[in-house]
Motif scaffolding. Structure first.
Motif, PDB file in Angstrom:
ATOM      1  N   GLN A 115       0.819  -1.210   0.000  1.00  0.00           N
ATOM      2  CA  GLN A 115       0.000   0.000   0.000  1.00  0.00           C
ATOM      3  C   GLN A 115       0.855   1.264   0.000  1.00  0.00           C
ATOM      4  N   LEU A 116       1.919   1.286   0.806  1.00  0.00           N
ATOM      5  CA  LEU A 116       2.749   2.482   0.970  1.00  0.00           C
ATOM      6  C   LEU A 116       4.000   2.459   0.105  1.00  0.00           C
ATOM      7  N   GLU A 118       4.623   3.249  -3.131  1.00  0.00           N
ATOM      8  CA  GLU A 118       4.860   4.467  -3.904  1.00  0.00           C
ATOM      9  C   GLU A 118       5.034   5.675  -2.995  1.00  0.00           C
ATOM     10  N   ALA A 119       4.366   5.678  -1.842  1.00  0.00           N
ATOM     11  CA  ALA A 119       4.449   6.828  -0.940  1.00  0.00           C
ATOM     12  C   ALA A 119       5.852   7.008  -0.367  1.00  0.00           C
TER      13      ALA A 119
END
Length: 347
Positions: A115-116, A118-119
């Motif tokens: 989920q994270l 790319e962040a």
């Protein structure tokens, strides 16, 4: 080889753009040699441009030194308390029939890392070697977590040592490097499963020994949640441990926050680090001084050193044979007791 005569005494960064290009082109031609590695680049117009590279491959292997790091809590260790023990039980399981210990949960496969991704600035997932390191570093982090402060008591070098594979005698067979653990911790800090506990006013640089103090981190609330722990229950247990006057951090009847307790703990650890580093410096100095000397001169030097450091009353009342054993034990601690001689210890 073409030689270039300097036309200006200015630094190349002070030249104009065209002069800088000319300067670097001439420098590349000067460095061109048959012994230097180089390669050719074909231009669109058919001409060939020679680009020199000073990079050399080297003969060392780039293979991972420990592709399968493993850590399981030894059976001789006592059970972890509260929610920390529950967290370790969720990560690790032991087969009662065979006695084999293995991972129950592999946290590298948790959706939060997808989920994270790319962040935090990653384009792809972790390689298999790093996933293996993530899977086994979390049982080690949980096992070394202090209940009162939730700080991980092991620093990076100690974490690397614990993750290294060992033989039956406890000798390291495949070593996990500190740099590898440091890079992984930085990555986990980006994902938010670990948190940095050092404030801006905490001293990080040891000016006396000219090196950094050990770095400590803590598992964040997100890290406890992906393990499957009730964070509110963990906070209540942590506060109860602090209120119980934990190991000198809290005075009797004193109310203290977790942040203040962490700061006190870090100050104590830095004080212990200073003491151990200065003791190691004294030990190295004695080793360099006594190693070239014969055994009897070493004993005399150690006896003089102990006589100056011991209280007079204690030294005067000590029997000669005990003082001799003390001198020999000190030499043995310095790894100089039987160096290049076959002397037997005093009986």
């Amino acid at each position: 080889m073409i030689k270039n005569k300097p036309t200006s005494k200015l630094h190349w960064s002070q030249l104009s753009l065209e002069e800088q290009i000319t300067f670097h082109e001439e420098r590349s031609l000067n460095a061109l040699d048959v012994s230097e590695p180089h390669f050719h680049v074909q231009d669109t117009d058919g001409t060939q441009e020679i680009i020199v590279s000073r990079r050399r491959r080297g003969e060392h292997s780039t293979k991972c030194l420990c592709p399968e790091p493993v850590y399981f809590r030894p059976e001789s260790f006592k059970k972890l308390p509260g929610e920390i023990g529950h967290a370790y039980s969720r990560l690790v399981v032991t087969d009662r029939k065979t006695g084999r210990t293995e991972l129950r949960i592999r946290l590298a496969n948790h959706p939060v890392f997808r989920q994270l991704r790319e962040a935090v600035g990653r384009k792809r997932g972790f390689y298999a070697i790093r996933r293996q390191l993530i899977n086994h570093i979390f049982p080690l982090l949980v096992s070394s977590t202090d209940l009162a402060t939730c700080l991980i008591t092991l620093n990076i070098s100690q974490l690397a040592t614990q993750l290294s594979t060992k033989d039956e005698d406890g000798n390291i067979v495949e070593r996990v490097t500190q740099y590898r653990v440091c890079r992984l911790i930085k990555e986990l800090l980006k994902f938010g499963v670990l948190e940095a506990v050092e404030d801006g006013d905490v001293i990080k640089w040891d000016s006396f020994n000219r090196k950094r103090f050990p770095t400590h981190v803590a598992i964040s609330d997100l890290g406890w949640r992906i393990i499957g722990i009730d964070v509110e229950k963990l906070r209540r247990q942590r506060q109860e441990r602090l209120d119980a006057e934990y190991e000198g951090l809290v005075a009797p009847g004193e109310q203290i926050t977790v942040r203040a307790a962490r700061k006190r703990w870090l100050e104590q650890m830095r004080h212990k680090t200073l003491i151990s580093r200065r003791e190691a410096a004294v030990k190295n100095k004695l080793q360099r001084k006594l190693r070239p000397q014969p055994f009897d001169e070493r004993m005399a030097a150690i006896a003089d050193h102990l006589a100056r450091s011991m209280p007079y009353s204690e030294r005067y009342s000590m029997p000669p044979d005990e003082f001799e054993k003390l001198c020999y034990n000190r030499l043995r601690q310095l790894d100089l007791a039987l160096h290049q001689e076959s002397h037997s210890p005093p009986h």
